[in-house]
Write a protein that holds these residues in place. Structure first.
Motif, short mmCIF file in Angstrom:
data_model
loop_
_atom_site.label_atom_id
_atom_site.label_comp_id
_atom_site.label_asym_id
_atom_site.label_seq_id
_atom_site.Cartn_x
_atom_site.Cartn_y
_atom_site.Cartn_z
N ASP A 312 0.84 -1.19 0.00
CA ASP A 312 0.00 0.00 0.00
C ASP A 312 0.87 1.24 0.00
O ASP A 312 1.85 1.35 0.74
CB ASP A 312 -0.91 0.02 1.23
N PRO A 315 -1.45 7.74 -2.71
CA PRO A 315 -1.53 8.38 -4.04
C PRO A 315 -1.03 9.81 -3.98
O PRO A 315 -1.34 10.56 -3.03
CB PRO A 315 -3.02 8.30 -4.39
N CYS A 346 -3.06 2.96 -2.81
CA CYS A 346 -2.83 2.57 -4.20
C CYS A 346 -1.69 1.55 -4.26
O CYS A 346 -0.94 1.37 -3.29
CB CYS A 346 -2.49 3.79 -5.06
N TYR A 366 0.24 4.23 -10.66
CA TYR A 366 -0.32 3.35 -9.63
C TYR A 366 -1.75 2.96 -10.00
O TYR A 366 -2.42 3.64 -10.80
CB TYR A 366 -0.28 4.03 -8.26
N LYS A 368 -5.52 2.34 -8.48
CA LYS A 368 -6.28 2.87 -7.35
C LYS A 368 -7.77 2.70 -7.63
O LYS A 368 -8.24 2.94 -8.74
CB LYS A 368 -5.95 4.34 -7.12
#
Length: 882
Positions: A312, A315, A346, A366, A368
């Motif tokens: 994890d 963002p 993300c 990324y 998300k």
């Protein structure tokens, strides 16, 4: 603008019939038409481009390519025939090469410079086949193999023959020949197990196993939904799995490979609603670090391999720094991310070998979940964005776009780890931020001179190959001379074997007469003739043109032909077969016109040409009628600021509306009833008056008064032979003189002159029994000799209207003709009947009709003619006052 390419199986096995009574090829043609109707409901289908490829050799297998119209596509689709082998590998390669032909010219692939998802040309290949064995000239194949050699320049730069915005879908027809008693299974359509299925899955598509017409319609509706603008990406997990959630089910806790670990799915690239073209900023990095000393580029895979880390991360988005956002197609990966319900974290994405000193590379974006947890998005950021974005944030908020030396050193260290092809995108982003001078203009993009020159050379070669292939599409393959007889070897013939001869002698008692010497090379160059399908069968003359199934019917036809007593001679062709046309050829009206002999030229070239429109051959070419010549254009003020009801707005050619604005052709207007000209040749003015029992001759006495003299023309039963000829010869000439000169002469002189020319007094002064032998005979069906003033005025008005209406129709017909031959128009204008006001209104309507057809020269002549009439009437009024 998506490209929809239909790959139709035209092997001989497509001739097999289903329980519906139609062949597989007919079902394939109907499926294409149904797909186009379903697609036409979407407003976005206006930019679609349709292509058609079958299983013939290149270039004859390309029926509709980049330049062919929709009408050509439909014509070639109807003309497809199932003859040949199942060479689906070669045909797929032809389809991919046709789609990739123009990509190097436009630079859409951007080799060595990163992959731009917003540079795409989405294409859907829909293959319709029967799923039988793959046959070729080399034999039967169990697996699908695409040829490695291709004439397409630059094909070595990509490992696969397709690109990441091209997907293959296959409709495999499995409709049985006998209707099934069992009910159809409900639910989705299963994939097929034919060799084309793996190829569909590799490109990001799938196959459909079709067992009924209902399933076919279901598949077509599904395919219409598959038309999306996007590119296919391979997502693979790297590193450990994420920690399981507290309320996760037991299935999610098991170890081992999961479906979401590796997904081969589409990312949607939405076009800009204002421009209709996708807009982006950052590319997806290449899987290699560009070397300026390398003379060549390593080949890339069609679909980029993007790895995602399940750790994890937060963002990162900074104001004024652009980023790209793409939605992922629903897949096990998106389902797993959405089930975690963590929209504020993300997973970073990488491309292996994209960095200079790292195998995994640096993150370029990324994955998300959206805030509403309804989709998963791929955010594409600058390369190694965790380093760059804090630097840019400090530049904006701390340094106020005035970087220090320490900041510049950190920024230069970042540039060393960034692939050089990101420089262009980074320079645009800095210009958007307001710091355009941070990058030097002389920074290299990372490609060597040899690679750049090689890409330019490939672009030129692709353009030449594109033009060559476009020119070759539509050409028919040359007809084969025949089937060559091949020698199978020097083995002994069956008839020469001793056991065969002994068996034959035991059965028949006689031995076969064999030649003493058989030359095995005697038929080495022998060819068997092929049936020419272009010639119509001569079933009454050539027995080999009669199909086996039609032998009994042909016997009955020949019997009727022989025993037909109504015709003296025998016919050489059956009348039914002479006019019979196959159903597939009934719509080819253009091909019939091309084969028809050249028609004779038109006897009157000034007449407007008629269009050869199917179903209405009498339709006129209105384009040729509306415009006369380039210089004949009515000039004048456009009066744009005037109201539509203003009288001055009608000048200068009238309003430009499509409906008929002609004052001569409007219904319900005074002085302008429509007249339909008869089909027979139009009589002259003298014949017009002589063809009626009562004709009106108008003699002008003054500018306001007319004296109407009724002359009763009787037929030869009431005239003598001499008098009838005299009256027919004299009266028309006198009438013409009256009509042409009554506005310029004195009334008394006109009356006296008419008496001198005719050599007798006026008809009104003739006694009942004169020298001419004229008799007044009243017949029951004729009007009385002396009419009342009201009836006489009405009769005169009706006759005047009839004459003027026919003249109006003739003049309108002459105005519509192209050219500048206006002599006949003025001859007809001199024959107008009625008062001066009637003539002036008639002439003004003619000028408006000429303005509608933009006859500038004719309008000037008509205005001069109108002015001349005004001058004559004024002079005549002046003489009367004296």
């Amino acid at each position: 603008m998506p490209v929809l390419l239909f790959l139709i199986d035209t092997s001989a096995s497509m001739n097999q019939r289903t329980h519906l009574g139609t062949t597989y090829l007919d079902i394939a043609k109907g499926a294409v038409e149904t797909f186009m109707k379903l697609r036409g409901r979407d407003p976005a289908s206006r930019g679609d481009r349709y292509m058609l490829v079958n299983f013939e050799d290149v270039p004859f297998g390309i029926k509709a390519g980049w330049k062919e119209s929709h009408a050509t596509f439909m014509t070639e689709l109807r003309n497809l025939q199932a003859t040949g082998l199942t060479t689906i590998g070669q045909s797929l390669r032809t389809a991919f090469d046709l789609l990739n032909l123009n990509r190097l010219v436009t630079g859409i692939d951007n080799y060595g410079q990163g992959r731009n998802p917003f540079f795409l040309e989405p294409a859907i290949i829909i293959a319709i086949t029967d799923g039988n064995k793959l046959t070729s000239t080399g034999g039967v194949q169990d697996e699908l193999h695409l040829p490695l050699t291709t004439p397409l320049p630059g094909s070595e730069l990509t490992k696969e023959p397709f690109r990441w915005d091209q997907r293959l879908f296959a409709l495999v027809l499995r409709i049985p020949g006998n209707a099934s008693v069992e009910p159809e299974p409900l639910g989705g359509v299963p994939p097929d197990d034919s060799p084309i299925t793996p190829m569909c899955e590799v490109t990001g598509g799938r196959s459909y196993s079709v067992f009924s017409q209902r399933m076919l319609n279901q598949c077509l509706e599904s395919l219409v939904q598959k038309i999306q603008s996007g590119v296919v990406i391979n997502f693979e997990k790297t590193g450990p799995d994420p920690p399981p959630l507290e309320d996760a089910p037991a299935e999610a806790l098991k170890s081992g490979p999961q479906p979401w670990h590796c997904c081969h799915k589409l990312i949607y690239v939405r076009p800009n609603p204002k421009t209709g073209v996708p807009i982006g900023h950052w590319p997806i990095p290449e899987a290699f670090w560009p070397d300026q000393n390398s003379p060549t580029l390593p080949p890339r895979s069609a679909h980029p391999h993007v790895r995602f880390s399940c750790l994890d991360a937060e963002p990162m988005v900074i104001d004024k720094v652009p980023f790209d956002k793409y939605e992922l197609e629903p897949s096990p990966l998106t389902q797993y991310i959405l089930e975690r319900k963590s929209p504020h974290t993300c997973w970073q994405v990488f491309v292996c070998n994209s960095a200079k000193y790292s195998d995994l590379g640096q993150p370029f974006g990324y994955l998300k979940a959206s805030t509403a947890l309804n989709c998963v998005n791929l955010f594409v950021m600058p390369y190694n964005y965790p380093v760059l974005l804090p630097l840019l944030d400090d530049l904006i908020k701390v340094h106020k776009f005035k970087p220090t030396i320490k900041w510049r050193q950190s920024f230069e260290n970042y540039l060393k780890t960034m692939p050089p092809y990101y420089i262009g995108s980074l320079r645009k982003a800095l210009r958007i931020m307001g710091a355009p001078n941070l990058l030097a203009d002389n920074m290299e993009y990372g490609l060597s001179y040899s690679v750049v020159s090689y890409l330019k050379k490939l672009s030129q070669q692709s353009k030449i190959e594109y033009d060559r292939l476009i020119a070759s599409i539509g050409k028919k393959p040359p007809p084969e001379a025949g089937i060559k007889v091949r020698w199978r070897g020097g083995g002994i013939s069956l008839a020469q074997r001793r056991d065969f001869i002994q068996q034959l002698q035991s059965l028949t008692g006689d031995g076969p007469t064999l030649p003493l010497e058989l030359n095995p090379k005697e038929f080495q160059g022998f060819h068997l003739a092929l049936l020419n399908k272009g010639l119509k069968p001569q079933s009454f003359r050539n027995p080999y043109d009669i199909p086996r199934s039609h032998l009994l019917d042909q016997l009955s036809r020949m019997r009727r032909n022989l025993l037909n007593t109504s015709v003296c001679t025998l016919r050489g062709q059956d009348s039914d077969q002479l006019h019979s046309v196959p159903i597939a050829q009934m719509g080819n009206y253009q091909d019939f016109l091309k084969a028809a002999p050249q028609p004779l030229r038109d006897a009157d070239p000034e007449q407007p040409k008629r269009l050869h429109t199917f179903g209405n051959p009498f339709k006129l070419d209105k384009k040729g009628m509306m415009i006369d010549e380039a210089d004949e254009f009515v000039t004048g003020p456009q009066n744009k600021g005037k109201r539509p009801g203003d009288s001055s707005n009608m000048q200068g050619g009238g309003p430009k509306r499509r409906r008929c604005m002609s004052p001569l052709l409007r219904l319900g207007r005074a002085y302008t009833p429509p007249v339909t000209p008869p089909a027979s040749p139009r009589p002259t003015t003298g014949e017009f008056f002589l063809s009626r029992p009562y004709t009106l001759y108008f003699i002008l006495v003054s500018a306001q008064t007319f004296v109407y003299i009724i002359i009763n023309h009787l037929n030869q039963n009431h005239y003598g032979s001499d008098s009838s000829s005299d009256s027919e010869a004299d009266h028309p000439s006198g009438t013409a003189n009256h009509q042409e000169n009554h506005t310029g002469m004195d009334p008394q002189d006109l009356r006296h002159r008419d008496e001198e020319e005719n050599g007798r007094p006026q008809v009104a002064e003739l006694p009942p029994t004169s020298e001419e032998g004229m008799e007044v005979v009243l017949v029951d069906d004729q009007p009385p000799r002396y009419l009342s003033p009201a009836a006489l005025k009405k009769h005169i008005h009706n006759e005047t209207m009839k004459v003027n209406n026919e003249l109006r129709a003739l003049i309108t017909k002459e105005i519509r003709k192209p050219g500048r031959h206006y002599e006949k128009i003025f001859l007809l204008l001199k024959q107008i009947q009625g008062t001066l006001d009637t003539r002036l209104i008639f002439l003004q309507n003619i000028i408006k009709e000429a303005a509608r057809f933009k006859k500038r020269v004719l309008i000037e002549q008509l205005e001069n003619f109108l002015e001349e009439i005004h001058n004559r009437s004024n002079n005549m009024n002046h003489v009367d006052t004296l």
